[in-house]
Motif scaffolding. Structure first.
Motif, short mmCIF file in Angstrom:
data_model
loop_
_atom_site.label_atom_id
_atom_site.label_comp_id
_atom_site.label_asym_id
_atom_site.label_seq_id
_atom_site.Cartn_x
_atom_site.Cartn_y
_atom_site.Cartn_z
N THR A 1 0.81 -1.22 0.00
CA THR A 1 0.00 0.00 0.00
C THR A 1 0.84 1.27 0.00
O THR A 1 0.30 2.35 0.00
CB THR A 1 -0.91 0.03 1.24
N THR A 2 2.18 1.13 0.02
CA THR A 2 3.03 2.32 0.09
C THR A 2 2.85 3.18 -1.15
O THR A 2 2.89 2.69 -2.26
CB THR A 2 4.51 1.91 0.17
N GLU A 3 2.66 4.46 -0.92
CA GLU A 3 2.57 5.41 -2.03
C GLU A 3 3.72 6.38 -1.91
O GLU A 3 3.90 7.01 -0.87
CB GLU A 3 1.25 6.19 -1.98
N GLY A 4 4.55 6.48 -2.95
CA GLY A 4 5.68 7.39 -2.89
C GLY A 4 5.34 8.76 -3.43
O GLY A 4 5.99 9.24 -4.34
N ASP A 5 4.29 9.38 -2.91
CA ASP A 5 3.94 10.69 -3.46
C ASP A 5 4.75 11.79 -2.79
O ASP A 5 5.39 11.59 -1.75
CB ASP A 5 2.43 10.96 -3.38
N LEU B 1 16.24 -0.75 -4.54
CA LEU B 1 15.81 -0.05 -3.32
C LEU B 1 14.35 0.36 -3.40
O LEU B 1 13.60 0.21 -2.43
CB LEU B 1 16.69 1.18 -3.11
N VAL B 2 13.92 0.87 -4.56
CA VAL B 2 12.52 1.30 -4.69
C VAL B 2 11.59 0.11 -4.56
O VAL B 2 10.54 0.19 -3.90
CB VAL B 2 12.29 2.04 -6.02
N SER B 3 11.96 -1.04 -5.15
CA SER B 3 11.06 -2.19 -5.05
C SER B 3 11.03 -2.74 -3.63
O SER B 3 9.95 -3.13 -3.15
CB SER B 3 11.44 -3.27 -6.06
N PHE B 4 12.17 -2.74 -2.93
CA PHE B 4 12.15 -3.14 -1.52
C PHE B 4 11.24 -2.22 -0.72
O PHE B 4 10.44 -2.65 0.12
CB PHE B 4 13.55 -3.07 -0.92
N SER B 5 11.36 -0.91 -0.99
CA SER B 5 10.56 0.06 -0.27
C SER B 5 9.06 -0.17 -0.51
O SER B 5 8.26 -0.10 0.41
CB SER B 5 10.97 1.46 -0.72
N ARG B 6 8.72 -0.49 -1.76
CA ARG B 6 7.31 -0.71 -2.08
C ARG B 6 6.76 -1.97 -1.41
O ARG B 6 5.68 -1.95 -0.82
CB ARG B 6 7.16 -0.80 -3.60
#
Lengths: 178, 101
Positions: free
Chosen positions: A135-139, B47-52
């Protein structure tokens, strides 16, 4: 045939977009390092721009919208313009007559193949406790809040780093270095 | 098959491998530098995919910092390459063998 149809009906649109962008990223990335038609660094730079843009597509699929925008503005915009300026300033005509050495190709493929094997093996052996429906949104708003609360010190340090880089570049580009 | 963390990591690994292949194979300083950028981008993707997939925004902040540092690094590196070219008239690593015995 039925298996294939099942596979297609199960694949959702974001998944399909992932495969498209992943193929584009890897394909353009391969053309950056070894283009069969041209040895010119300008073509490499152009394909690097395309790699970075398709990677921004992957970032959007990961809901990292702010980073996708930064990727295009900073990498495809600023960094690549810098690369093209430097390529323009250097006379690289001699480069086009040089061939890639066969030893380098064999050594590169061997070592990189070994590392890919290790990567994929470890990926296979790892059990990720990852969410199936993240559910993380990187806005921008959320990232900005995080950047100016928890990460405010690194943020300031990075500004000093940029200043140092700027001073360094000006010093390096002087005609007679002392 | 549902696209998950493994798929993104595989793409990231392969991109990193491509960058490494470029560093080993090519002999032009600028192309080597571009391959280094490719490797850096592969790390960013991981890193972005881990974060997601771990529901944690810290990874994305780290990527933001990596992009900033990469921009500074590119400017200094290219200035070094230009300074080197001015002195040696070559951007080819095989011509830079002063340290060879």
């Amino acid at each position: 045939m039925e298996h294939l149809q099942n596979l297609i009906s199960e694949t959702t649109l974001p998944d399909m977009m992932f495969y498209v962008f992943a193929t584009l990223t890897l394909g353009f990335g391969a053309l950056v390092i070894a283009n069969p038609f041209s040895r010119n660094p300008v073509t490499s730079a152009m394909f690097l721009v395309l790699t970075i843009i398709s990677m921004a597509g992957l970032f959007v699929l990961l809901h990292a919208f702010f980073l996708a925008a930064v990727q295009i503005i900073v990498y495809a915009g600023a960094v690549m313009v810098l690369f093209l300026f430097v390529i323009m300033m250097l006379d690289l005509k001699a480069e086009q007559h040089r061939k890639i050495k066969k030893v380098a190709i064999v050594a590169g493929l061997l070592s990189v193949g070994a590392i890919v094997c290790i990567f994929l093996k470890s990926l296979h052996a790892t059990n990720f406790n990852a969410h199936d429906s993240p559910t993380t949104e990187g806005d921008t708003a959320l990232l900005g809040k995080l950047l100016f609360s928890q990460y405010v010190l690194p943020f300031e340090v990075v500004s000093v780093l940029l200043l140092v880089a700027m001073v360094g570049v000006i010093l390096l580009s002087k005609k007679d270095l002392k | 098959m549902h696209v998950g963390l493994e798929h993104y990591l595989t793409v990231s690994f392969l991109l990193f491998a491509l960058g490494m292949l470029g560093v080993i194979m090519r002999r032009n300083l600028l192309v080597i530098y571009m391959s280094l950028e490719l490797m850096l981008n592969a790390a960013n993707l991981a890193l972005v995919s881990f974060s997601r997939f771990n529901d944690n925004l810290n990874g994305q902040v780290l990527v933001f910092f990596i992009i900033t540092v990469a921009a500074a690094e590119v400017s200094v590196g290219l200035a070094l390459i230009v300074a080197l070219y001015r002195r040696r008239q070559s951007a080819h690593v095989e011509d830079l063998t002063t340290m060879k015995l």
